[in-house]
Scaffold this motif. Structure first.
Motif, PDB file in Angstrom:
ATOM      1  N   ILE A 211       0.863  -1.172   0.000  1.00  0.00           N
ATOM      2  CA  ILE A 211       0.000   0.000   0.000  1.00  0.00           C
ATOM      3  C   ILE A 211       0.908   1.232   0.000  1.00  0.00           C
ATOM      4  N   GLY A 212       0.721   2.100  -0.976  1.00  0.00           N
ATOM      5  CA  GLY A 212       1.522   3.313  -1.085  1.00  0.00           C
ATOM      6  C   GLY A 212       1.033   4.394  -0.142  1.00  0.00           C
ATOM      7  N   PRO A 213       1.756   5.486  -0.088  1.00  0.00           N
ATOM      8  CA  PRO A 213       1.413   6.570   0.835  1.00  0.00           C
ATOM      9  C   PRO A 213       0.059   7.215   0.552  1.00  0.00           C
ATOM     10  N   MET A 214      -0.416   7.097  -0.668  1.00  0.00           N
ATOM     11  CA  MET A 214      -1.714   7.672  -1.017  1.00  0.00           C
ATOM     12  C   MET A 214      -2.853   6.651  -0.908  1.00  0.00           C
ATOM     13  N   GLY A 215      -2.524   5.426  -0.468  1.00  0.00           N
ATOM     14  CA  GLY A 215      -3.545   4.388  -0.341  1.00  0.00           C
ATOM     15  C   GLY A 215      -3.714   3.544  -1.588  1.00  0.00           C
ATOM     16  N   ASN A 216      -2.851   3.754  -2.572  1.00  0.00           N
ATOM     17  CA  ASN A 216      -2.904   2.966  -3.804  1.00  0.00           C
ATOM     18  C   ASN A 216      -1.926   1.801  -3.719  1.00  0.00           C
ATOM     19  N   LEU A 217      -2.079   0.840  -4.634  1.00  0.00           N
ATOM     20  CA  LEU A 217      -1.140  -0.276  -4.691  1.00  0.00           C
ATOM     21  C   LEU A 217       0.114   0.147  -5.445  1.00  0.00           C
ATOM     22  N   VAL A 218       1.265  -0.204  -4.881  1.00  0.00           N
ATOM     23  CA  VAL A 218       2.552   0.104  -5.496  1.00  0.00           C
ATOM     24  C   VAL A 218       3.305  -1.209  -5.655  1.00  0.00           C
ATOM     25  N   ALA A 219       3.823  -1.452  -6.851  1.00  0.00           N
ATOM     26  CA  ALA A 219       4.550  -2.695  -7.113  1.00  0.00           C
ATOM     27  C   ALA A 219       5.857  -2.730  -6.332  1.00  0.00           C
ATOM     28  N   VAL A 220       6.182  -3.921  -5.812  1.00  0.00           N
ATOM     29  CA  VAL A 220       7.469  -4.171  -5.167  1.00  0.00           C
ATOM     30  C   VAL A 220       8.316  -4.886  -6.217  1.00  0.00           C
ATOM     31  N   PRO A 221       9.364  -4.224  -6.736  1.00  0.00           N
ATOM     32  CA  PRO A 221      10.098  -4.777  -7.881  1.00  0.00           C
ATOM     33  C   PRO A 221      10.578  -6.210  -7.704  1.00  0.00           C
ATOM     34  N   GLU A 222      11.146  -6.553  -6.545  1.00  0.00           N
ATOM     35  CA  GLU A 222      11.667  -7.910  -6.347  1.00  0.00           C
ATOM     36  C   GLU A 222      10.539  -8.942  -6.408  1.00  0.00           C
ATOM     37  N   GLU A 223       9.407  -8.615  -5.796  1.00  0.00           N
ATOM     38  CA  GLU A 223       8.276  -9.548  -5.799  1.00  0.00           C
ATOM     39  C   GLU A 223       7.620  -9.590  -7.175  1.00  0.00           C
ATOM     40  N   ALA A 224       7.606  -8.462  -7.878  1.00  0.00           N
ATOM     41  CA  ALA A 224       7.037  -8.437  -9.224  1.00  0.00           C
ATOM     42  C   ALA A 224       7.833  -9.350 -10.150  1.00  0.00           C
ATOM     43  N   ASP A 225       9.145  -9.419  -9.954  1.00  0.00           N
ATOM     44  CA  ASP A 225       9.978 -10.331 -10.745  1.00  0.00           C
ATOM     45  C   ASP A 225       9.580 -11.781 -10.500  1.00  0.00           C
ATOM     46  N   VAL A 226       9.264 -12.111  -9.250  1.00  0.00           N
ATOM     47  CA  VAL A 226       8.828 -13.476  -8.918  1.00  0.00           C
ATOM     48  C   VAL A 226       7.510 -13.775  -9.615  1.00  0.00           C
ATOM     49  N   VAL A 227       6.583 -12.827  -9.580  1.00  0.00           N
ATOM     50  CA  VAL A 227       5.274 -13.028 -10.224  1.00  0.00           C
ATOM     51  C   VAL A 227       5.459 -13.241 -11.725  1.00  0.00           C
ATOM     52  N   ARG A 228       6.334 -12.433 -12.346  1.00  0.00           N
ATOM     53  CA  ARG A 228       6.599 -12.607 -13.782  1.00  0.00           C
ATOM     54  C   ARG A 228       7.165 -13.997 -14.069  1.00  0.00           C
ATOM     55  N   SER A 229       8.078 -14.445 -13.206  1.00  0.00           N
ATOM     56  CA  SER A 229       8.682 -15.767 -13.446  1.00  0.00           C
ATOM     57  C   SER A 229       7.649 -16.877 -13.286  1.00  0.00           C
ATOM     58  N   ILE A 230       6.710 -16.704 -12.366  1.00  0.00           N
ATOM     59  CA  ILE A 230       5.636 -17.698 -12.214  1.00  0.00           C
ATOM     60  C   ILE A 230       4.826 -17.789 -13.502  1.00  0.00           C
ATOM     61  N   PHE A 231       4.451 -16.634 -14.054  1.00  0.00           N
ATOM     62  CA  PHE A 231       3.683 -16.638 -15.305  1.00  0.00           C
ATOM     63  C   PHE A 231       4.492 -17.243 -16.446  1.00  0.00           C
TER      64      PHE A 231
ATOM     65  N   ALA B  73      10.071 -25.067  -7.567  1.00  0.00           N
ATOM     66  CA  ALA B  73      11.079 -24.114  -8.033  1.00  0.00           C
ATOM     67  C   ALA B  73      11.151 -22.898  -7.106  1.00  0.00           C
ATOM     68  N   LEU B  74       9.999 -22.420  -6.677  1.00  0.00           N
ATOM     69  CA  LEU B  74       9.982 -21.266  -5.773  1.00  0.00           C
ATOM     70  C   LEU B  74      10.578 -21.634  -4.409  1.00  0.00           C
ATOM     71  N   THR B  75      10.246 -22.825  -3.927  1.00  0.00           N
ATOM     72  CA  THR B  75      10.802 -23.289  -2.643  1.00  0.00           C
ATOM     73  C   THR B  75      12.316 -23.411  -2.751  1.00  0.00           C
ATOM     74  N   ASP B  76      12.791 -24.014  -3.839  1.00  0.00           N
ATOM     75  CA  ASP B  76      14.244 -24.153  -4.033  1.00  0.00           C
ATOM     76  C   ASP B  76      14.936 -22.800  -4.103  1.00  0.00           C
ATOM     77  N   ALA B  77      14.222 -21.783  -4.629  1.00  0.00           N
ATOM     78  CA  ALA B  77      14.802 -20.436  -4.737  1.00  0.00           C
ATOM     79  C   ALA B  77      14.662 -19.642  -3.427  1.00  0.00           C
TER      80      ALA B  77
END
Length: 65
Positions: free
Chosen positions: A23-43, A58-62
């Motif tokens: 949650i960003g300072p204005m109450g909006n969603l803000v992407a977390v770059p490291e976690e966004a990379d994980v989501v991209r790799s899942i897709f 694979a995620l557990t091993d990582a």
């Protein structure tokens, strides 16, 4: 402000924040770059034909919880 009003203004409506966001300072969603990379790799793994079980291993091993 009600949940519906928050959503209409483009803010997070509440509940559990999705993985890859904070949650960003204005109450909006803000992407977390490291976690966004994980989501991209899942897709990418899923698109490449991996099963959900293979992705989970694979995620557990990582070290991703």
């Amino acid at each position: 402000m009600t949940r519906d009003e928050r959503i209409l203004f483009g803010l997070w409506g509440g509940g559990v924040t999705p993985y890859g966001y904070r949650i960003g300072p204005m109450g909006n969603l803000v992407a977390v770059p490291e976690e966004a990379d994980v989501v991209r790799s899942i897709f990418e793994m899923r698109d490449g034909g991996c099963t959900f079980e293979q992705i989970a291993f694979a995620l557990t091993d990582a070290g991703v919880q």
